[in-house]
Design a protein around this motif. Structure first.
Motif, PDB file in Angstrom:
ATOM      1  N   TYR A 106       0.771  -1.197  -0.099  1.00 36.20           N
ATOM      2  CA  TYR A 106      -0.095   0.032   0.093  1.00 36.20           C
ATOM      3  C   TYR A 106       1.112   1.232   0.095  1.00 36.20           C
ATOM      4  N   ALA A 107       0.591   2.404  -0.619  1.00 35.73           N
ATOM      5  CA  ALA A 107       1.184   3.676  -0.539  1.00 35.73           C
ATOM      6  C   ALA A 107      -0.031   4.782  -0.489  1.00 35.73           C
ATOM      7  N   LEU A 108       0.631   5.755   0.423  1.00 29.37           N
ATOM      8  CA  LEU A 108      -0.096   6.855   0.671  1.00 29.37           C
ATOM      9  C   LEU A 108       0.795   8.078   0.613  1.00 29.37           C
ATOM     10  N   GLY A 122      -3.440  11.603   0.598  1.00 30.80           N
ATOM     11  CA  GLY A 122      -4.092  11.056  -0.477  1.00 30.80           C
ATOM     12  C   GLY A 122      -3.450  11.382  -1.620  1.00 30.80           C
ATOM     13  N   PRO A 123      -3.459  10.502  -2.649  1.00 28.80           N
ATOM     14  CA  PRO A 123      -4.299   9.474  -2.706  1.00 28.80           C
ATOM     15  C   PRO A 123      -3.673   8.213  -2.098  1.00 28.80           C
ATOM     16  N   SER A 124      -4.599   7.090  -1.602  1.00 28.87           N
ATOM     17  CA  SER A 124      -4.171   5.826  -1.345  1.00 28.87           C
ATOM     18  C   SER A 124      -4.165   5.082  -2.560  1.00 28.87           C
ATOM     19  N   CYS A 125      -2.860   4.294  -2.594  1.00 30.28           N
ATOM     20  CA  CYS A 125      -2.583   3.518  -3.843  1.00 30.28           C
ATOM     21  C   CYS A 125      -2.161   1.906  -3.376  1.00 30.28           C
ATOM     22  N   PHE A 126      -2.430   1.305  -4.350  1.00 32.10           N
ATOM     23  CA  PHE A 126      -2.007  -0.113  -4.376  1.00 32.10           C
ATOM     24  C   PHE A 126      -0.982  -0.392  -5.478  1.00 32.10           C
ATOM     25  N   ASP A 152      -6.346   4.262  -5.239  1.00 33.64           N
ATOM     26  CA  ASP A 152      -7.765   3.480  -4.797  1.00 33.64           C
ATOM     27  C   ASP A 152      -9.247   4.116  -5.434  1.00 33.64           C
TER      28      ASP A 152
END
Lengths: 155, 155, 155
Positions: A106-108, A122-126, A152
């Motif tokens: 996960y990344a933020l 944000g954003p929240s990422c995969f 996301d």
């Protein structure tokens, strides 16, 4: 404090490489968050692919990757000088038969504006990566060969 | 699931100490977030320096560090009893020739008010530490000798 | 780059298991955040206990745990389809004499709505687990035997 079940198990290869991956990512985002474009690009392989956003062409090669960092700095950052911080977490490392590592995490992104203690988040990422591992004087050296980021809110 | 490139590389010293540093920081912030001032101060060396804010004198020694924690608890926390949580991430560990570890990492403070599920988040910080490593019955024992915190919104 | 103090210390058992726990949690939350209810439940022991909220009965066993995930998906998620991401951090791992691992860590839930880059964040939690460790072809296999979640805003 140690237990038989823990100490009797052979130390798996994962335990040796996992912290290395964490350290590698920490160094990589430090370059990115400090706009050290060349140094950031050098954490990718020469032919590294950075698929950073659906609907846009992936960046291919260090020059393109460095250029994207500099472009961001000269436009969005120049207009709105925030301190970005990339946070990665919940990392999985999957050693592959060809010697590479596939990772998922996960990344933020956090953006702090001067004078405002609360960051915009944000954003929240995969993220999915392929890392190459080469031996450098007995130390494993990691490079990102491929990265795909999925935000996301765009999925 | 393992690969030749991974298993043939000797386990570097980093892989042994990196998780220890993570565990050390987890224990340290647990003390801080629980206002265990003496226990938190004891994670610093006797002469430990905590440079926690630009423009203020660094805290020097365990008594000063414990005093700052108690002071915070008796004033700001007493007036506004939030549950603080310190999150560290993107850790780099650099073993030094003198046996110490220099570390760099991001930090974020979360404040949760009773009854409010969404925490207030911030500030975002960049932290540099010097840790000492001593042998304690075959286990490495870590202590913070120096810490410098830079808040992103004040830089 | 390495130092005598670091390399002379024997690699503690912790350094071998700590990254495994991190990888285990990453896989576990991936199942949870993807609503793979059976796979998530299978990361608990057959008799696993999930004490997820004060004032409610703990979930006992994989069927109950999977049912709770599906129930959430069919009600709250169906009505408000957010992408959840569970973040764990500041992990402490305490090997126990009986071969299990007790862990303590912070947890945070992020919810991203389609089209909105900024996630809704919270609650912030403090979690205690008991993990079992079994040998599986020379690799330690982890399962959650017990989990207690305490949300910071409800304490």
């Amino acid at each position: 404090m140690t237990s038989p079940a823990v100490t009797s198990a052979p130390t798996p290869a994962l335990a040796g490489i996992y912290p290395r991956v964490q350290q590698f990512y920490a160094a990589q985002v430090r370059h990115l968050d400090g706009f050290r474009a060349e140094e950031f690009a050098a954490t990718f392989t020469e032919d590294g692919v950075f698929d950073h956003r659906p609907g846009t062409e992936p960046l291919v090669g260090r020059e393109a990757i460095a250029g994207a960092v500099l472009g961001y700095q000269r436009t969005r950052h120049a207009a709105d000088p925030v301190q970005r911080r990339h946070w990665f977490n919940m990392l999985e490392v999957f050693p592959q038969d060809d010697g590479t590592l596939r990772t998922e995490y996960y990344a933020l992104v956090l953006h702090t504006r001067p004078g405002t203690p609360e960051p915009q988040i944000g954003p929240s990422c995969f993220v999915t990566d392929i890392l190459t591992v080469t031996d450098e004087d007995g130390e494993p050296r990691l490079l990102t060969k491929f990265r795909r980021v999925r935000q996301d809110h765009l999925v």
